[in-house]
Design an enzyme around this catalytic site. Structure first.
Site, mmCIF file in Angstrom:
data_model
loop_
_atom_site.group_PDB
_atom_site.id
_atom_site.type_symbol
_atom_site.label_atom_id
_atom_site.label_comp_id
_atom_site.label_asym_id
_atom_site.label_seq_id
_atom_site.Cartn_x
_atom_site.Cartn_y
_atom_site.Cartn_z
ATOM 1 N N ASP A 283 0.861 -1.180 0.000
ATOM 2 C CA ASP A 283 0.000 0.000 0.000
ATOM 3 C C ASP A 283 0.903 1.237 0.000
ATOM 4 O O ASP A 283 2.099 1.163 0.265
ATOM 5 C CB ASP A 283 -0.971 -0.007 1.192
ATOM 6 C CG ASP A 283 -2.174 0.900 0.938
ATOM 7 O OD1 ASP A 283 -2.144 1.686 -0.040
ATOM 8 O OD2 ASP A 283 -3.148 0.840 1.704
HETATM 9 C C1 BGC Z 1 -5.139 3.164 0.343
HETATM 10 C C2 BGC Z 1 -5.334 2.088 -0.702
HETATM 11 C C3 BGC Z 1 -5.266 2.701 -2.079
HETATM 12 C C4 BGC Z 1 -3.928 3.385 -2.235
HETATM 13 C C5 BGC Z 1 -3.694 3.977 -3.599
HETATM 14 C C6 BGC Z 1 -3.931 4.043 0.062
HETATM 15 O O1 BGC Z 1 -3.932 5.184 0.849
HETATM 16 O O2 BGC Z 1 -5.020 2.562 1.610
HETATM 17 O O3 BGC Z 1 -6.547 1.447 -0.475
HETATM 18 O O4 BGC Z 1 -5.460 1.725 -3.037
HETATM 19 O O5 BGC Z 1 -3.860 4.436 -1.286
HETATM 20 O O6 BGC Z 1 -4.431 5.107 -3.819
#
Ligand code: BGC
Length: 678
Positions: A283
């Site tokens: 993530d």
């Molecule tokens: C979130 C994810 C997301 C990623 C990309 C993160 O802050 O936890 O769910 O896919 O950002 O935008």
């Protein structure tokens, strides 16, 4: 309440997961291509493949192009538009040394431009086939704009409505979440990842993120292995078995070990036990965040831990690029590991067909985005997501003979908020609100509109007089309350789940007119609405219903459709009851009404054991406001002739349960048959 497991949903059509079948010849060809490419790649090019950045991190357009030309970027997230994507893809394919295409990712969570209900709402439809269709729409529209890969479905078991990300989830139940996971993956990926209208899905967040202590986002999670395996892991295993192209490691630490450096979950469980051979992405910045977790001393150690856990691609930070050379030189990691991870990434690109067809057809978007078909599916999905919680005196459906209706409330005409959280591409201009839809249906003259409150958090009551006026001159009040989209989603946790601002007071004010009140709640989570139930006649829970929420609501309020949604989460009476979910264990002292005294009826100076000793709250009892699976209809159903194929389990562990179901009411309707075992 008993420890129960939701076993079987009749009426949920599960499509047989016919997997994207790359023929074995094609597979072999791909493996040869991967080997050949890896043999030619420099370490820098390998690390480039393992890096994903946002355009904002790549600097000015020329700098971004140079980085791509130099093979320093394998994937970009948040780049949209077929033309924009093609422009950078051209640099990757035609100007970089090995011509490896980029894979473009985006959070397409519940729709791209045609916004479906939030996933929690979509799940309230308990309709896997429809969830699949909805995600196929999202995939088609996103693919037309150059997106190859979405970070969805989010399949974290979510039992705490304080956690803003519950909106993105399928709620509290492992089985229901698993069914939805499989359907949504099929919707995104179809049967062939290389088709022009499919995109790669991503099972996230692996794992345990939904157990954030106190519902506060990013918080620590402590999940005993038995519970991890029973409750949190199964949807992910279903996703892996369904051929989800990618996994995302979570932000949280799980039992003290951050998910992005967790060898037990990522290596032992995902790779070894489940034989998952797709790609794993971290993530956003979750690798460097292992420093803040206290798990890595510096970014080099963070890189080492992520690599050892098995993260193939690093999102938004550059610890791999910065430190892998040193880690290799020291012998902390070996080149074979790097090659294996690069192979996982190249395999995804090959499966997506990006080597053969790297470019997006720039005329595709015009044909698919917000098409009639897509809007129709969004309307159906919204309609099936609505849960009727209360319907005193069968106020709903409303009669077409009403001479006028009052449409009141901050969510009655809130095109932005109605779309819900995680909407990067949906536009409020394309949203149809209840006000617009009702005017269209009834004629503008019959609708008396007053917002009452500017937004859901407004505390001043200056708009009340106009709202009361509107109520007085109408036959019925349709009151749209809830929460703005910004109040749910990532990092948007709440400690208080009552209606925000002066919304309760607005309900009271309009109810005092004596006019019947239909309360429609649009929200990203279950709110504590016990007080409001007493004031309203009918209550319809609409979540954040997306682009077509307005027409779907208008149809349902006037009986063109019948509610069939069922709650995918337990509704607490008060925040203090959380965690509250249906399949909690029975305890050795299960609560019952004989052994519970309402706090207001406890005599003064009562003796210690005089109230009975069972598992309850003196002030909130032990029951939720609404249980999981609850949902009323306009019509009635009769269940009869319940049969078991046998009184004991067969050798295969299967037993067939059947029931006759009859619609005995006045309306057409659909029923979700639920079976729970203990
Ligand atoms: C979130 C994810 C997301 C990623 C990309 C993160 O802050 O936890 O769910 O896919 O950002 O935008």
């Amino acid at each position: 309440m008993m420890k129960a497991t939701l076993l079987f949903l009749l009426g949920l059509l599960l499509l047989n997961g016919a997997q994207a079948s790359t023929s074995s010849e094609k597979k072999e060809q791909n493996e040869r291509k991967i080997e050949e490419l890896i043999s030619k790649m420099t370490l820098q090019e390998k690390l480039g493949q393992m890096s994903q950045f946002d355009p904002g991190q790549l600097g000015r357009p020329e700098e971004a192009k140079q980085a791509i030309r130099d093979g320093k970027v394998g994937s970009i997230l948040n780049l949209v538009g077929a033309r924009e994507v093609n422009e950078l893809q051209k640099v990757a394919v035609e100007e970089s040394r090995l011509g490896i295409p980029l894979v473009i990712a985006r959070d397409v969570i519940h729709g791209y431009r045609t916004i479906m209900p939030i996933p929690l709402g979509l799940t309230a439809g308990w309709n896997a086939e429809l969830a699949e269709k909805a995600m196929a729409v999202a995939a088609e529209e996103a693919a037309a704009e150059g997106i190859h890969w979405t970070f969805a479905p989010m399949i974290d078991i979510s039992r705490d409505p304080r956690w803003g990300r519950i909106a993105e989830s399928s709620g509290e139940d492992t089985y229901l979440t698993s069914v939805m996971a499989k359907a949504m993956i099929k919707g995104f990926q179809g049967d062939d990842l290389s088709a022009p209208n499919t995109i790669a899905a991503c099972a996230k967040h692996f794992v345990g993120y939904g157990a954030a202590e106190g519902g506060r986002d990013y918080n620590t999670t402590l999940i005993p292995e038995v519970q991890l395996r029973n409750d949190y892991l199964p949807p992910f295993q279903v996703a892996a078995d369904a051929g989800v192209a990618t996994f995302m490691s979570a932000f949280n630490d799980l039992n003290g070990v951050p998910a992005s450096g967790n060898e037990f979950t990522l290596k032992q469980i995902l790779r070894k036990e489940w034989n998952y051979n797709g790609m794993v992405v971290s993530d956003w910045a979750s690798i460097t965040e292992m420093i803040a977790h206290g798990f890595a001393a510096n970014s080099k150690e963070a890189a080492e831990k992520a690599l050892k856990a098995g993260i193939d691609m690093e999102m938004a930070t550059s610890t791999y690029v910065d430190h892998v050379q040193a880690l290799l030189d020291e012998g902390t990691i070996d080149l074979a590991t790097i090659d294996e991870y690069v192979a996982n990434i190249l395999r995804l690109k090959l499966d997506l067909g990006l080597f053969d067809k790297p470019y997006t057809d720039e005329s595709a978007a015009a044909k698919s985005i917000l098409s009639e078909k897509n809007l129709q599916i969004a309307k159906e999905a919204a309609s099936e997501s609505f849960v009727l919680l209360q319907n005193k005196n069968e106020l709903l459906p409303l009669s077409n003979d009403l001479s006028s209706v009052a449409v009141i409330g901050p969510l009655a005409d809130a095109p932005h908020d109605q779309m819900g959280t995680w909407v990067f591409d949906g536009k409020k201009e394309n949203t149809i609100t209840p006000l617009t839809a009702l005017k269209e249906m009834l004629g503008a003259d019959q609708v008396n509109f007053a917002r009452g409150l500017k937004i859901s958090r407004t505390k001043t009551t200056e708009g009340f007089a106009e709202a009361v006026e509107a109520a007085k001159k109408s036959d019925v009040v349709l009151l749209f309350l809830g929460e703005e989209s910004i109040l749910s989603g990532e990092a948007h946790s709440l400690a208080n789940l009552n209606l925000q601002g002066a919304q309760s007071e607005l309900l009271e004010a309009v109810a005092e007119t004596g006019k019947p009140v239909v309360l429609v709640i649009m929200a990203g989570r279950q709110l504590t609405i016990q007080k409001e139930l007493a004031k309203a006649d009918a209550v319809l829970y609409a979540w954040h219903p997306g682009t077509m929420g307005g027409p779907a609501l208008a149809d349902m309020l006037f009986g063109k459709t019948t509610p069939s949604g069922k709650l995918p989460v337990t509704f607490p009476k008060t925040v203090g009851q959380i965690p509250i979910y249906y399949n909690h264990k029975n305890t050795g002292r299960p609560a019952d009404y004989q052994q519970w005294t309402d706090i207001n009826k406890i005599p003064a100076e009562a003796t210690q054991h005089s109230l009975g000793n069972t598992s309850h709250y003196l002030d909130a009892g032990f029951e939720p406001l609404f249980p999981f699976g609850f949902g009323l209809s306009y019509t009635t159903f009769e269940y009869s002739d319940l049969k078991l194929s046998s009184k004991t389990m067969g050798k295969d562990g299967a037993i067939e349960v059947s029931v006759n179901l009859k619609n005995t009411g006045k309306f057409e309707g659909a029923e979700v048959v639920q079976l729970y075992i203990r």
